[in-house]
Design a protein around this motif. Sequence first.
Motif, PDB file in Angstrom:
ATOM      1  N   GLY A 158       0.813  -1.207   0.000  1.00 52.38           N
ATOM      2  CA  GLY A 158       0.000   0.000   0.000  1.00 52.38           C
ATOM      3  C   GLY A 158       0.844   1.253   0.000  1.00 52.38           C
ATOM      4  O   GLY A 158       0.543   2.234  -0.693  1.00 52.38           O
ATOM      5  N   LEU A 159       1.926   1.249   0.778  1.00 56.41           N
ATOM      6  CA  LEU A 159       2.823   2.405   0.838  1.00 56.41           C
ATOM      7  C   LEU A 159       3.512   2.637  -0.501  1.00 56.41           C
ATOM      8  O   LEU A 159       3.654   3.777  -0.959  1.00 56.41           O
ATOM      9  N   VAL A 160       3.950   1.529  -1.140  1.00 56.43           N
ATOM     10  CA  VAL A 160       4.602   1.655  -2.442  1.00 56.43           C
ATOM     11  C   VAL A 160       3.646   2.238  -3.480  1.00 56.43           C
ATOM     12  O   VAL A 160       4.001   3.154  -4.243  1.00 56.43           O
ATOM     13  N   LEU A 161       2.412   1.728  -3.514  1.00 57.01           N
ATOM     14  CA  LEU A 161       1.430   2.243  -4.466  1.00 57.01           C
ATOM     15  C   LEU A 161       1.128   3.705  -4.206  1.00 57.01           C
ATOM     16  O   LEU A 161       1.013   4.518  -5.125  1.00 57.01           O
ATOM     17  N   TRP A 162       1.009   4.065  -2.923  1.00 61.35           N
ATOM     18  CA  TRP A 162       0.722   5.464  -2.570  1.00 61.35           C
ATOM     19  C   TRP A 162       1.875   6.370  -2.970  1.00 61.35           C
ATOM     20  O   TRP A 162       1.678   7.422  -3.584  1.00 61.35           O
ATOM     21  N   SER A 163       3.101   5.959  -2.661  1.00 64.03           N
ATOM     22  CA  SER A 163       4.250   6.814  -2.944  1.00 64.03           C
ATOM     23  C   SER A 163       4.479   6.960  -4.442  1.00 64.03           C
ATOM     24  O   SER A 163       4.944   8.003  -4.915  1.00 64.03           O
ATOM     25  N   ALA A 164       4.146   5.906  -5.211  1.00 58.76           N
ATOM     26  CA  ALA A 164       4.321   5.973  -6.656  1.00 58.76           C
ATOM     27  C   ALA A 164       3.341   6.946  -7.292  1.00 58.76           C
ATOM     28  O   ALA A 164       3.609   7.509  -8.362  1.00 58.76           O
ATOM     29  N   ARG A 165       2.204   7.171  -6.647  1.00 57.56           N
ATOM     30  CA  ARG A 165       1.160   8.017  -7.219  1.00 57.56           C
ATOM     31  C   ARG A 165       1.147   9.437  -6.668  1.00 57.56           C
ATOM     32  O   ARG A 165       0.508  10.311  -7.232  1.00 57.56           O
ATOM     33  N   ARG A 166       1.838   9.675  -5.579  1.00 55.88           N
ATOM     34  CA  ARG A 166       1.708  10.964  -4.904  1.00 55.88           C
ATOM     35  C   ARG A 166       2.419  12.075  -5.677  1.00 55.88           C
ATOM     36  O   ARG A 166       3.314  11.831  -6.486  1.00 55.88           O
ATOM     37  N   HIS A 167       2.012  13.291  -5.443  1.00 52.00           N
ATOM     38  CA  HIS A 167       2.660  14.453  -6.020  1.00 52.00           C
ATOM     39  C   HIS A 167       2.496  15.621  -5.056  1.00 52.00           C
ATOM     40  O   HIS A 167       1.660  15.601  -4.150  1.00 52.00           O
ATOM     41  N   ARG A 168       3.288  16.628  -5.252  1.00 53.35           N
ATOM     42  CA  ARG A 168       3.190  17.814  -4.409  1.00 53.35           C
ATOM     43  C   ARG A 168       2.062  18.713  -4.929  1.00 53.35           C
ATOM     44  O   ARG A 168       2.014  19.043  -6.120  1.00 53.35           O
ATOM     45  N   SER A 169       1.173  19.111  -4.058  1.00 51.41           N
ATOM     46  CA  SER A 169       0.099  20.011  -4.462  1.00 51.41           C
ATOM     47  C   SER A 169       0.660  21.412  -4.704  1.00 51.41           C
ATOM     48  O   SER A 169       1.627  21.824  -4.052  1.00 51.41           O
ATOM     49  N   PRO A 170       0.085  22.149  -5.658  1.00 57.83           N
ATOM     50  CA  PRO A 170       0.592  23.492  -5.940  1.00 57.83           C
ATOM     51  C   PRO A 170       0.339  24.444  -4.775  1.00 57.83           C
ATOM     52  O   PRO A 170      -0.683  24.372  -4.092  1.00 57.83           O
ATOM     53  N   THR A 171       1.299  25.331  -4.542  1.00 57.40           N
ATOM     54  CA  THR A 171       1.144  26.384  -3.531  1.00 57.40           C
ATOM     55  C   THR A 171       0.388  27.539  -4.155  1.00 57.40           C
ATOM     56  O   THR A 171       0.828  28.112  -5.162  1.00 57.40           O
ATOM     57  N   LEU A 172      -0.749  27.884  -3.585  1.00 61.04           N
ATOM     58  CA  LEU A 172      -1.632  28.865  -4.218  1.00 61.04           C
ATOM     59  C   LEU A 172      -1.319  30.272  -3.735  1.00 61.04           C
ATOM     60  O   LEU A 172      -2.103  30.933  -3.042  1.00 61.04           O
ATOM     61  N   GLN A 173      -0.142  30.735  -4.092  1.00 61.08           N
ATOM     62  CA  GLN A 173       0.266  32.104  -3.805  1.00 61.08           C
ATOM     63  C   GLN A 173       0.877  32.698  -5.072  1.00 61.08           C
ATOM     64  O   GLN A 173       2.018  33.155  -5.097  1.00 61.08           O
ATOM     65  N   VAL A 174       0.103  32.655  -6.133  1.00 59.31           N
ATOM     66  CA  VAL A 174       0.563  33.132  -7.431  1.00 59.31           C
ATOM     67  C   VAL A 174       0.559  34.654  -7.428  1.00 59.31           C
ATOM     68  O   VAL A 174      -0.453  35.288  -7.119  1.00 59.31           O
ATOM     69  N   GLU A 175       1.694  35.236  -7.760  1.00 61.71           N
ATOM     70  CA  GLU A 175       1.800  36.693  -7.822  1.00 61.71           C
ATOM     71  C   GLU A 175       1.504  37.148  -9.244  1.00 61.71           C
ATOM     72  O   GLU A 175       2.253  36.852 -10.172  1.00 61.71           O
ATOM     73  N   CYS A 176       0.398  37.852  -9.421  1.00 60.57           N
ATOM     74  CA  CYS A 176       0.041  38.335 -10.758  1.00 60.57           C
ATOM     75  C   CYS A 176      -0.853  39.551 -10.637  1.00 60.57           C
ATOM     76  O   CYS A 176      -1.844  39.537  -9.902  1.00 60.57           O
ATOM     77  N   ASP A 177      -0.509  40.598 -11.341  1.00 59.72           N
ATOM     78  CA  ASP A 177      -1.320  41.811 -11.381  1.00 59.72           C
ATOM     79  C   ASP A 177      -2.073  41.944 -12.693  1.00 59.72           C
ATOM     80  O   ASP A 177      -2.959  42.787 -12.813  1.00 59.72           O
ATOM     81  N   ALA A 178      -1.727  41.138 -13.669  1.00 62.74           N
ATOM     82  CA  ALA A 178      -2.354  41.237 -14.980  1.00 62.74           C
ATOM     83  C   ALA A 178      -3.753  40.634 -14.950  1.00 62.74           C
ATOM     84  O   ALA A 178      -4.031  39.700 -14.191  1.00 62.74           O
ATOM     85  N   PRO A 179      -4.661  41.146 -15.781  1.00 62.13           N
ATOM     86  CA  PRO A 179      -5.998  40.537 -15.890  1.00 62.13           C
ATOM     87  C   PRO A 179      -5.900  39.171 -16.542  1.00 62.13           C
ATOM     88  O   PRO A 179      -4.941  38.860 -17.261  1.00 62.13           O
ATOM     89  N   ILE A 180      -6.907  38.342 -16.301  1.00 61.34           N
ATOM     90  CA  ILE A 180      -6.834  36.955 -16.756  1.00 61.34           C
ATOM     91  C   ILE A 180      -6.770  36.845 -18.274  1.00 61.34           C
ATOM     92  O   ILE A 180      -6.210  35.888 -18.801  1.00 61.34           O
ATOM     93  N   GLU A 181      -7.304  37.824 -19.006  1.00 59.37           N
ATOM     94  CA  GLU A 181      -7.234  37.735 -20.464  1.00 59.37           C
ATOM     95  C   GLU A 181      -5.795  37.818 -20.983  1.00 59.37           C
ATOM     96  O   GLU A 181      -5.529  37.442 -22.123  1.00 59.37           O
ATOM     97  N   ARG A 182      -4.872  38.287 -20.143  1.00 59.73           N
ATOM     98  CA  ARG A 182      -3.462  38.314 -20.546  1.00 59.73           C
ATOM     99  C   ARG A 182      -2.683  37.130 -19.982  1.00 59.73           C
ATOM    100  O   ARG A 182      -1.481  36.998 -20.202  1.00 59.73           O
ATOM    101  N   LEU A 183      -3.363  36.261 -19.252  1.00 51.64           N
ATOM    102  CA  LEU A 183      -2.676  35.182 -18.558  1.00 51.64           C
ATOM    103  C   LEU A 183      -2.969  33.797 -19.134  1.00 51.64           C
ATOM    104  O   LEU A 183      -2.489  32.804 -18.595  1.00 51.64           O
ATOM    105  N   LEU A 184      -3.770  33.732 -20.205  1.00 50.97           N
ATOM    106  CA  LEU A 184      -4.081  32.408 -20.744  1.00 50.97           C
ATOM    107  C   LEU A 184      -2.828  31.659 -21.217  1.00 50.97           C
ATOM    108  O   LEU A 184      -2.719  30.446 -20.987  1.00 50.97           O
ATOM    109  N   PRO A 185      -1.847  32.333 -21.857  1.00 51.73           N
ATOM    110  CA  PRO A 185      -0.615  31.595 -22.184  1.00 51.73           C
ATOM    111  C   PRO A 185       0.075  31.032 -20.940  1.00 51.73           C
ATOM    112  O   PRO A 185       0.653  29.941 -21.001  1.00 51.73           O
TER     113      PRO A 185
END
Length: 420
Positions: A18-45
């Motif tokens: 179970g530990l092996v299967l879990w460790s093989a599938r795990r990933h680090r979740s993104p840190t939600l502290q994105v620094e951005c002042d631009a409007p989203i229409e300029r951030l699609l790329p």
Amino acid sequence: MHTDLWILLLAATALLLGLVLWSARRHRSPTLQVECDAPIERLLPSLAGLTLGTALPGNRLTLLENGHFFDVLVARIAQARHTVHFETFLWKEGALGRRVAQALAERARAGLKVRVMLDATGSRKIGRQERRVMEEAGCRLVFFHKPSLITLGVLTDRTHRKLVVLDGREAFVGGHCITDDWLGDAEDHRHTADLSLHVRGPVVHSLQSAFSENWAGETGELFVGDGVFPALEQAGPSLVHAAFVKPENSAPAVKILHHAALCMARERLWIQNPYFIPEPEAIDAMGAAVRRGVDVRVLMPSTSGSDNPLVQHAGHRNFEKLLECGVRLFEYPHTLLHQKVMTIDGRWCALGSTNFDDRSFDTNDEITLSILDDALARQLDAVFERHARRANEIHLDAWRRRGAWHKLQDQACYLLNELL
């Protein structure tokens, strides 16, 4: 003693596996502290790049609602001339299943390559006659992650995508499933409300790639040529990218897309989702959005409207924190609202198969379109407003006074949130 030792060794082996299967599938979740002042229409790329995709201009998207979706889908399948690629999670025996099976079989009898990918768990109740009609006509029918020893490590990984690609030139993406509950116009509790998109333009290549990913993984077959990847001209005004990739040791693209977008709203962030169980970092990101002046609202079914009340109770566990953060919550009691939609600032929107929960974000194979299109965003906001008028808004004081039994159910169900 000998028996006790064997039991101990078996338990230790199971734990290690179970530990092996879990460790093989795990990933680090993104840190939600994105620094951005631009409007989203300029951030699609940026959103496309973070999710290992490319934003492609020149697409035409048509919103299809409720049972009308199948009228358009079946009509377009009948017009296909080279290939029909069909992938879905849920297919149950019924009138709709028979209709779709006949449409696919007719194209196979006409000499087209018809490839059908069904999830082995979600589609286990497909009718025998529906299968027979397709297979005898020449459709190649494959079940994703069919239980076996070689799929032991991925048995919980399901394809939750709802995706159809025709001739490599047009596609359908959204939430619609092949069960009779999706017929009609969401007129009562027996008829599900849902949204999907009819897609034309360059982004169809990305959708064909998504289908190819799972098809090649199950069958080993690769397909090439103009019948599957034709040259595509611009067809409309929408800038679109498709999020579906699941890289190793990093969060899946759909998770990064939904979470990063929370940090980019400047005026409005409206979410429509049937299974809303946000992680703590996502709740904090929504709270941060409220503090910077964003109108944050979430529309979902109530326990009486849901097809899985356990999920709604698991989501309830975080309602108090969300309300304290200033997020407005609406529960719809009349039927299952199955659409998976996010809109930001009346400019950007996301629509696809992805639920706002750990199973979709971390485990399932999903697909969501990230779209810059003012007109479509307004359409989706209008759908939100129409349903919200008949929904019950949850208020903090009243929520805190809900009964002890309700609170106990919420806490108990949340313990299972990664499995629901």
